[in-house]
Design an enzyme around this catalytic site. Structure first.
Site, PDB file in Angstrom:
ATOM      1  N   GLU A  93      35.239  15.618 152.140  1.00 60.29           N
ATOM      2  CA  GLU A  93      36.468  15.987 151.447  1.00 60.29           C
ATOM      3  C   GLU A  93      37.404  14.786 151.310  1.00 60.29           C
ATOM      4  O   GLU A  93      37.461  13.924 152.175  1.00 60.29           O
ATOM      5  CB  GLU A  93      37.185  17.105 152.213  1.00 60.29           C
ATOM      6  CG  GLU A  93      36.376  18.383 152.281  1.00 60.29           C
ATOM      7  CD  GLU A  93      37.007  19.411 153.207  1.00 60.29           C
ATOM      8  OE1 GLU A  93      38.209  19.283 153.502  1.00 60.29           O
ATOM      9  OE2 GLU A  93      36.281  20.320 153.642  1.00 60.29           O
ATOM     10  N   CYS A 106      43.669  10.528 151.072  1.00 58.75           N
ATOM     11  CA  CYS A 106      43.129  10.774 152.410  1.00 58.75           C
ATOM     12  C   CYS A 106      41.615  10.865 152.275  1.00 58.75           C
ATOM     13  O   CYS A 106      41.102  11.720 151.541  1.00 58.75           O
ATOM     14  CB  CYS A 106      43.704  12.069 152.985  1.00 58.75           C
ATOM     15  SG  CYS A 106      43.034  12.509 154.602  1.00 58.75           S
ATOM     16  N   CYS A 113      31.952  15.819 162.483  1.00 61.37           N
ATOM     17  CA  CYS A 113      32.617  15.102 163.564  1.00 61.37           C
ATOM     18  C   CYS A 113      32.072  15.591 164.891  1.00 61.37           C
ATOM     19  O   CYS A 113      31.798  16.781 165.060  1.00 61.37           O
ATOM     20  CB  CYS A 113      34.130  15.337 163.489  1.00 61.37           C
ATOM     21  SG  CYS A 113      35.076  14.423 164.724  1.00 61.37           S
ATOM     22  N   CYS A 117      37.526  18.549 168.816  1.00 59.96           N
ATOM     23  CA  CYS A 117      38.912  19.014 168.942  1.00 59.96           C
ATOM     24  C   CYS A 117      38.997  20.487 168.534  1.00 59.96           C
ATOM     25  O   CYS A 117      38.512  20.876 167.468  1.00 59.96           O
ATOM     26  CB  CYS A 117      39.842  18.171 168.078  1.00 59.96           C
ATOM     27  SG  CYS A 117      39.872  16.423 168.562  1.00 59.96           S
ATOM     28  N   CYS A 120      40.494  21.843 164.992  1.00 57.28           N
ATOM     29  CA  CYS A 120      40.086  21.128 163.783  1.00 57.28           C
ATOM     30  C   CYS A 120      38.853  21.772 163.154  1.00 57.28           C
ATOM     31  O   CYS A 120      37.840  22.005 163.829  1.00 57.28           O
ATOM     32  CB  CYS A 120      39.799  19.668 164.126  1.00 57.28           C
ATOM     33  SG  CYS A 120      39.323  18.677 162.695  1.00 57.28           S
ATOM     34  N   LEU A 216      47.694  12.801 169.457  1.00 58.79           N
ATOM     35  CA  LEU A 216      48.029  12.989 170.871  1.00 58.79           C
ATOM     36  C   LEU A 216      47.981  14.469 171.249  1.00 58.79           C
ATOM     37  O   LEU A 216      47.217  14.879 172.101  1.00 58.79           O
ATOM     38  CB  LEU A 216      49.408  12.402 171.167  1.00 58.79           C
ATOM     39  CG  LEU A 216      49.832  12.368 172.628  1.00 58.79           C
ATOM     40  CD1 LEU A 216      48.857  11.562 173.480  1.00 58.79           C
ATOM     41  CD2 LEU A 216      51.247  11.798 172.764  1.00 58.79           C
ATOM     42  N   ASN A 291      47.095  23.795 161.132  1.00 58.84           N
ATOM     43  CA  ASN A 291      46.502  24.546 160.027  1.00 58.84           C
ATOM     44  C   ASN A 291      45.636  25.682 160.559  1.00 58.84           C
ATOM     45  O   ASN A 291      44.709  25.433 161.351  1.00 58.84           O
ATOM     46  CB  ASN A 291      45.637  23.619 159.165  1.00 58.84           C
ATOM     47  CG  ASN A 291      46.466  22.588 158.437  1.00 58.84           C
ATOM     48  OD1 ASN A 291      47.250  22.915 157.568  1.00 58.84           O
ATOM     49  ND2 ASN A 291      46.296  21.325 158.822  1.00 58.84           N
ATOM     50  N   CYS A 333      41.666  19.141 156.239  1.00 57.16           N
ATOM     51  CA  CYS A 333      40.296  18.660 156.105  1.00 57.16           C
ATOM     52  C   CYS A 333      39.311  19.561 156.838  1.00 57.16           C
ATOM     53  O   CYS A 333      39.617  20.156 157.860  1.00 57.16           O
ATOM     54  CB  CYS A 333      40.183  17.225 156.621  1.00 57.16           C
ATOM     55  SG  CYS A 333      40.487  17.045 158.374  1.00 57.16           S
TER      56      CYS A 333
END
Length: 356
Positions: A93, A106, A113, A117, A120, A216, A291, A333
């Site tokens: 994306e 972006c 990934c 996290c 995400c 962070l 999000n 994303c």
């Protein structure tokens, strides 16, 4: 013969290739300009080269393209989100955003990934592979072709952890900023990381001039380790020390990204702990309304973000709230790639069921 992806080659590497092909050195600079300034999509367009050389280049190299699988334009602002299909059928994306200083893009650095996290969407579909320098560049070039604009600044905050694809990202930076190529100043580039400490230090030592943005999201090791597994290897103390090192080596102030999550990290106590952690550091805090994604229960209330900002400001911490762009087109994303993956899986399953 397997063709070489020519967009990933540096000017020096092109010069070496020209020497091997019995061509003068200046041909490499001509080709480099055609690729990164004029951004041609075929060797046939390189009209300053002889037909014979163009045919030889066609045999030895390839110029890949990205296919626009989906293009979503926001109805509430000028944000455009692209789901690009890579040559191997994977998806990434890219988001085009409008700011007062110009067009910002972006981009993604990996297919998926592996950082894990919890808030995400990028990590849910899993890690597949790193993007090549060419695939990062192509997100810029294809977007410019489609939107008919020049990209003024860049953020590496899309799918993937840039520092986990360090060598390719650094090569991409050098290609992006080369004066005979695209020529973007790296002071207009921000790279985001969840906190791979050794890579932050390596990047500092390169003195490239990029802005460092650190995810962070909690000042406390226990809570940060719960939502960001990377903290178990590189705790907050080591991460912030690396950030101080980055500033001391580059003079570039570090941005601390902080996703405000209800019931997780936005109490008065959290604000005080964050202020204590950042005392004396050259940085600022960018607060992000988290999000919502279907697979997680994390949520943010706008008033909680504003209250947390006020608490930080009262403690002497400069904090801003990130402007929300493209909220009507899933501009966070990972969501389009995840949906595309599900659609592909469903199509393959249906095809399998329908086979005799």
């Amino acid at each position: 013969m397997e063709q070489t992806d020519i967009l990933s080659l540096s000017l020096a590497e092109l010069e070496s290739c020209m020497k091997e092909m019995g061509q003068p050195k200046f041909r490499a600079k001509q080709i480099f300009s055609w690729l990164h300034q004029k951004q041609v999509t075929s060797f046939a367009e390189m009209t300053s080269l002889s037909l014979q050389l163009r045919e030889k280049l066609q045999e030895k190299f390839c110029i890949n393209r990205l296919n626009i699988a989906r293009r979503l334009a926001s109805s509430i602002d000028d944000t455009v989100k692209y789901l690009y299909e890579l040559p191997d059928g994977n998806f990434v994306e890219t988001v085009l955003m409008e700011y007062h200083h110009g067009k910002s893009l972006c981009i993604s650095t990996q297919v998926g990934c592996r950082m894990g996290c919890q808030f995400c969407a990028s990590t849910i579909a899993g890690f597949v592979r790193n993007l090549t320098p060419a695939e990062m560049l192509l997100q810029i070039y294809e977007t410019q072709r489609d939107a008919g604009c020049r990209i003024d600044s860049l953020v590496l905050m899309g799918i993937g952890e840039p520092m986990d694809n360090f060598e390719n990202v650094v090569t991409f930076f050098r290609l992006l900023s080369h004066p005979d190529g695209f020529g973007m100043s790296l002071r207009h580039v921000t790279v985001s990381t969840c906190g791979l400490v050794p890579r932050i230090r390596e990047l500092a030592d390169l003195h490239l001039g990029v802005t460092l943005s650190v995810s962070l999201h909690s000042p406390e090791n226990r809570r940060r380790s719960e939502i960001m597994p990377v903290n178990r290897k590189y705790p907050v103390e080591e991460l912030l020390e690396a950030c101080r090192y980055y500033f001391s080596e580059t003079g570039r102030r570090v941005t601390m990204e902080y996703a405000v999550i209800e019931g997780v990290n936005c109490t008065r106590q959290d604000a005080k702990a964050l202020a204590d952690r950042l005392a004396g550091m050259q940085c600022h805090v960018n607060l992000i309304p988290v999000n919502p994604i279907a697979e997680r229960s994390f949520r943010t209330l706008r008033r909680s973000v504003e209250r947390f900002q006020q608490e930080l400001e009262s403690l002497g911490v400069h904090a801003t709230i990130r402007r929300t762009l493209g909220s009507d087109i899933q501009a966070a994303c990972g969501q389009l790639r995840r949906d595309a993956g599900k659609s592909l899986e469903n199509a393959q399953e249906n095809e399998s069921r329908n086979k005799p």
